[in-house]
Design a protein around this motif. Structure first.
Motif, PDB file in Angstrom:
ATOM      1  N   UNK A 155     -29.743 -94.799 -48.802  1.00 53.87           N
ATOM      2  CA  UNK A 155     -30.248 -95.762 -47.824  1.00 53.87           C
ATOM      3  C   UNK A 155     -29.148 -96.049 -46.806  1.00 53.87           C
ATOM      4  N   UNK A 156     -29.501 -95.922 -45.540  1.00 50.73           N
ATOM      5  CA  UNK A 156     -28.540 -96.223 -44.480  1.00 50.73           C
ATOM      6  C   UNK A 156     -29.264 -96.782 -43.275  1.00 50.73           C
ATOM      7  N   UNK A 157     -28.521 -97.487 -42.447  1.00 55.89           N
ATOM      8  CA  UNK A 157     -29.088 -98.026 -41.222  1.00 55.89           C
ATOM      9  C   UNK A 157     -29.437 -96.861 -40.306  1.00 55.89           C
ATOM     10  N   UNK A 158     -30.620 -96.905 -39.733  1.00 55.65           N
ATOM     11  CA  UNK A 158     -31.035 -95.852 -38.818  1.00 55.65           C
ATOM     12  C   UNK A 158     -30.256 -95.989 -37.521  1.00 55.65           C
ATOM     13  N   UNK A 159     -29.608 -94.919 -37.117  1.00 55.82           N
ATOM     14  CA  UNK A 159     -28.761 -94.979 -35.924  1.00 55.82           C
ATOM     15  C   UNK A 159     -29.526 -94.766 -34.632  1.00 55.82           C
ATOM     16  N   UNK A 160     -30.634 -94.051 -34.717  1.00 55.57           N
ATOM     17  CA  UNK A 160     -31.440 -93.800 -33.511  1.00 55.57           C
ATOM     18  C   UNK A 160     -32.841 -94.355 -33.734  1.00 55.57           C
ATOM     19  N   UNK A 161     -33.427 -94.998 -32.755  1.00 59.08           N
ATOM     20  CA  UNK A 161     -34.796 -95.509 -32.923  1.00 59.08           C
ATOM     21  C   UNK A 161     -35.761 -94.354 -33.099  1.00 59.08           C
ATOM     22  N   UNK A 162     -36.671 -94.503 -34.047  1.00 60.42           N
ATOM     23  CA  UNK A 162     -37.665 -93.467 -34.292  1.00 60.42           C
ATOM     24  C   UNK A 162     -38.852 -93.709 -33.383  1.00 60.42           C
ATOM     25  N   UNK A 163     -39.097 -92.784 -32.486  1.00 56.64           N
ATOM     26  CA  UNK A 163     -40.170 -92.948 -31.509  1.00 56.64           C
ATOM     27  C   UNK A 163     -41.458 -92.230 -31.923  1.00 56.64           C
ATOM     28  N   UNK A 164     -41.402 -91.491 -32.993  1.00 54.85           N
ATOM     29  CA  UNK A 164     -42.568 -90.701 -33.391  1.00 54.85           C
ATOM     30  C   UNK A 164     -42.385 -89.275 -32.915  1.00 54.85           C
ATOM     31  N   UNK A 165     -43.007 -88.384 -33.611  1.00 53.07           N
ATOM     32  CA  UNK A 165     -42.861 -86.978 -33.270  1.00 53.07           C
ATOM     33  C   UNK A 165     -43.967 -86.521 -32.376  1.00 53.07           C
ATOM     34  N   UNK A 166     -43.597 -85.739 -31.411  1.00 49.18           N
ATOM     35  CA  UNK A 166     -44.608 -85.129 -30.563  1.00 49.18           C
ATOM     36  C   UNK A 166     -44.804 -83.708 -31.085  1.00 49.18           C
ATOM     37  N   UNK A 167     -46.016 -83.206 -31.020  1.00 47.29           N
ATOM     38  CA  UNK A 167     -46.257 -81.862 -31.537  1.00 47.29           C
ATOM     39  C   UNK A 167     -45.393 -80.843 -30.802  1.00 47.29           C
ATOM     40  N   UNK A 168     -44.922 -79.864 -31.549  1.00 39.38           N
ATOM     41  CA  UNK A 168     -44.122 -78.788 -30.941  1.00 39.38           C
ATOM     42  C   UNK A 168     -45.046 -77.902 -30.133  1.00 39.38           C
TER      43      UNK A 168
END
Length: 100
Positions: free
Chosen positions: A81-94
């Motif tokens: 468990x660690x603090x998330x360093x980058x905000x997770x914006x969601x994945x866009x389809x490749x």
């Protein structure tokens, strides 16, 4: 200024046992504070999750409470468990962008 009320305090959790479901993770991390989101990433081909997730708390207090506990153990496995360093914006389809 309106964005400050929508701020999410996130953890990145890895080494999640494959037998643990989103509901169980949310309940476990809910003991530290109000969980605003729980995103467990699944593999489309196998149907199993990939062993990591993001937990978003509505307050920094929940985040700090979770970070202070060590170790976190679910079904006999120690979670990382660690603090998330980058905000997770969601994945866009490749999308294969072939513009040549």
């Amino acid at each position: 200024m309106a964005a400050s009320s929508k701020k999410v305090f996130e953890l990145f959790v890895s080494k999640v046992p494959w037998t643990v479901a989103t509901k169980e993770i949310k309940e476990y991390f809910g003991q530290f504070g109000q969980v605003k989101k729980c995103l467990l990433v699944f593999d489309k081909e196998t149907g199993f999750h990939k062993g990591f997730c993001w937990i978003g708390y509505s307050s920094e207090e929940g985040l700090q409470n979770a970070l202070q506990k060590d170790p976190h153990v679910m079904e006999g496995s120690r979670l990382q468990v660690q603090k998330n360093r980058r905000p997770f914006m969601g994945r866009k389809p490749n999308k294969e962008a072939d513009e040549s």
